[in-house]
Design an enzyme around this catalytic site. Structure first.
Site, PDB file in Angstrom:
ATOM      1  N   VAL A  89       0.859  -1.188   0.000  1.00  0.00           N
ATOM      2  CA  VAL A  89       0.000   0.000   0.000  1.00  0.00           C
ATOM      3  C   VAL A  89       0.889   1.230   0.000  1.00  0.00           C
ATOM      4  O   VAL A  89       1.738   1.381   0.885  1.00  0.00           O
ATOM      5  CB  VAL A  89      -0.932   0.024   1.235  1.00  0.00           C
ATOM      6  CG1 VAL A  89      -1.734   1.326   1.282  1.00  0.00           C
ATOM      7  CG2 VAL A  89      -1.865  -1.171   1.226  1.00  0.00           C
ATOM      8  N   ILE A  91       0.601   5.384  -0.020  1.00  0.00           N
ATOM      9  CA  ILE A  91      -0.313   6.506   0.186  1.00  0.00           C
ATOM     10  C   ILE A  91       0.471   7.789  -0.040  1.00  0.00           C
ATOM     11  O   ILE A  91       1.540   7.989   0.550  1.00  0.00           O
ATOM     12  CB  ILE A  91      -0.921   6.472   1.607  1.00  0.00           C
ATOM     13  CG1 ILE A  91      -1.687   5.161   1.802  1.00  0.00           C
ATOM     14  CG2 ILE A  91      -1.827   7.683   1.831  1.00  0.00           C
ATOM     15  CD1 ILE A  91      -2.158   4.903   3.215  1.00  0.00           C
ATOM     16  N   HIS A  97       8.197  11.018  -3.153  1.00  0.00           N
ATOM     17  CA  HIS A  97       8.538   9.632  -2.819  1.00  0.00           C
ATOM     18  C   HIS A  97       7.479   8.662  -3.353  1.00  0.00           C
ATOM     19  O   HIS A  97       7.793   7.619  -3.920  1.00  0.00           O
ATOM     20  CB  HIS A  97       8.685   9.502  -1.297  1.00  0.00           C
ATOM     21  CG  HIS A  97       9.058   8.139  -0.832  1.00  0.00           C
ATOM     22  ND1 HIS A  97       8.138   7.260  -0.322  1.00  0.00           N
ATOM     23  CD2 HIS A  97      10.260   7.506  -0.807  1.00  0.00           C
ATOM     24  CE1 HIS A  97       8.753   6.138   0.009  1.00  0.00           C
ATOM     25  NE2 HIS A  97      10.033   6.264  -0.274  1.00  0.00           N
TER      26      HIS A  97
END
Length: 171
Positions: A89, A91, A97
């Site tokens: 995952v 986010i 990044h």
């Protein structure tokens, strides 16, 4: 044929061949609550929906999404897996990044699948917010919990592994 949840419908695949598949699940340690829900969705679907024995499924943990391609390639060299589901995952935060890791992991996983000849399912959520990721893991905070994409990744792994073995159902 896939239903609304993108799982293979009964009769659309060779159940005996599916239950004999050997699947590798590799997941990251980052965003552990979300990753755990996705991993559990994959495992539940593989064992319950497709009757793959838990002993035919290996689960490996790696630090983060950037490490998924290397781990996938290294473990595929063992020659014992019919498909791999790397789970992570990402986010978006305040820096670039997210973009670097998303692009690098996406392209590298695709290349591992193409080079190895083994289906590598894209199990990395790339979300703008934590709530988007929670909903895609079926654990949203609001009234709408969302849908666990791990279920879909399990279906894709079974379908592509059978296709790779020449056992895909023709329509």
């Amino acid at each position: 044929m896939l239903d609304k949840a993108k799982t293979l419908t009964h009769g659309a695949y060779d159940a005996a061949a599916a239950s004999a598949l050997k699947i590798l699940v590799i997941h990251t340690r980052w965003n552990v609550e979300i990753v755990s829900a996705l991993r559990d969705g994959v495992l539940s679907s593989l064992t319950n929906q497709y009757a793959i024995p838990r002993s035919n499924i290996d689960v490996v943990e790696v630090p983060g999404a950037f490490e998924l391609p290397f781990a996938t390639k290294a473990l595929l060299k063992q020659g014992k897996y019919d498909a791999v589901i790397p789970i992570g995952v990402l986010i978006k935060g305040a820096t670039v990044h997210f973009e670097y890791i998303s692009e690098a992991a996406t392209h590298a996983l695709m290349n591992v699948g193409l080079e190895s000849g083994t289906p590598v399912i894209f199990g990395i959520l790339t979300c703008l917010t934590e709530e988007q990721a929670l909903q895609r893991a079926g654990i949203g905070r609001g009234e709408e919990k969302g849908h666990n994409h791990g279920i879909d990744w399990a279906a894709a792994a079974v379908e592509m592994a059978l296709l790779n073995q020449g056992k895909a159902r023709k329509h």
